[in-house]
Enzyme design. Structure first.
Site, mmCIF file in Angstrom:
data_model
loop_
_atom_site.group_PDB
_atom_site.id
_atom_site.type_symbol
_atom_site.label_atom_id
_atom_site.label_comp_id
_atom_site.label_asym_id
_atom_site.label_seq_id
_atom_site.Cartn_x
_atom_site.Cartn_y
_atom_site.Cartn_z
ATOM 1 N N ASP A 202 -35.356 -27.332 -22.488
ATOM 2 C CA ASP A 202 -34.076 -27.369 -23.337
ATOM 3 C C ASP A 202 -33.128 -28.498 -23.140
ATOM 4 O O ASP A 202 -32.617 -28.747 -22.232
ATOM 5 C CB ASP A 202 -33.309 -26.029 -23.021
ATOM 6 C CG ASP A 202 -31.954 -26.034 -23.549
ATOM 7 O OD1 ASP A 202 -32.001 -26.141 -24.924
ATOM 8 O OD2 ASP A 202 -30.919 -25.534 -23.078
ATOM 9 N N GLU B 295 -37.225 -27.499 -27.333
ATOM 10 C CA GLU B 295 -36.318 -27.093 -28.603
ATOM 11 C C GLU B 295 -36.241 -28.091 -29.648
ATOM 12 O O GLU B 295 -35.631 -29.418 -29.077
ATOM 13 C CB GLU B 295 -35.028 -26.734 -27.939
ATOM 14 C CG GLU B 295 -34.182 -25.809 -29.085
ATOM 15 C CD GLU B 295 -32.754 -25.331 -28.506
ATOM 16 O OE1 GLU B 295 -32.880 -23.836 -28.156
ATOM 17 O OE2 GLU B 295 -31.910 -26.013 -28.427
ATOM 18 N N HIS C 140 -29.007 -23.187 -19.393
ATOM 19 C CA HIS C 140 -30.057 -24.325 -19.774
ATOM 20 C C HIS C 140 -31.595 -23.732 -19.265
ATOM 21 O O HIS C 140 -32.335 -24.064 -20.107
ATOM 22 C CB HIS C 140 -29.818 -25.601 -19.243
ATOM 23 C CG HIS C 140 -28.400 -26.008 -19.584
ATOM 24 N ND1 HIS C 140 -28.149 -26.299 -20.992
ATOM 25 C CD2 HIS C 140 -27.245 -26.313 -19.185
ATOM 26 C CE1 HIS C 140 -26.726 -26.661 -20.849
ATOM 27 N NE2 HIS C 140 -25.990 -26.430 -19.800
#
Length: 175
Positions: A14, A74, A146
């Site tokens: 992430d 992501e 996160h």
């Protein structure tokens, strides 16, 4: 006929300039096992180049320590703040570079796809993501939101590649 299964280790990322979450998940068939998670951080007061180097080195050391077979990250979403989007893109770039330098293939997933894959709704909130990640990976104790997001990326990748792996194994068995 039972298809042969083997364990694959997945790294979920992430990305963020201040904090890049990471999560490692082992996948054997449809079984997911939490291995590790955490957050690589940089200091806002440092020069951009130093922050990017810190994120790259952090991701590279995680890869060296855990030896994942694949990585997933992501993808960038566009928001109203162009500068923030650019910085996010730079953080993604160094994370992808670290994985590529280690010889890993890197899959990319949109934020809404990750939420839909893990929670079942493309607009799930942080609380829902945490609940589902800890349900799917009961031994995990996420270090930050996160790392929850990074574990969700790894789960999404496991779900997306499991069918492909079964198909490949079936085709190999027929050959």
């Amino acid at each position: 006929m039972t298809l042969p299964s083997h364990t694959r280790r997945l790294l979920g990322l992430d990305p963020g300039l201040t904090a890049t979450g990471w999560g490692i998940v082992d996948v054997t068939g449809s079984r997911l096992v939490h291995v590790a998670n955490g957050t690589v951080k940089s200091k806002a007061k440092d020069a951009l180049s130093d922050r990017l180097a810190m994120l790259h080195d952090g991701v590279a050391s995680i890869i060296a320590a855990h030896q994942p077979d694949e990585a997933a990250i992501e993808s960038v979403f566009v928001n109203k703040d162009g500068q923030a989007t650019l910085k996010l893109g730079q953080a993604r770039g160094v994370a992808i570079l670290a994985a590529a330098q280690a010889g890993l293939d890197v899959a990319e997933y949109a934020p809404n796809h990750i939420k839909k894959s893990v929670v079942g709704a493309g607009h799930a909130d942080k609380r829902q993501m945490m609940a589902m990640v800890t349900m799917l990976l009961p031994t995990c104790d996420p270090h930050s939101e996160h790392s929850v997001d990074a574990l969700a990326v790894a789960i999404t990748h496991a779900h997306g590649t499991a069918g492909s792996a079964r198909l490949a194994a079936a085709l190999d068995a027929k050959a």
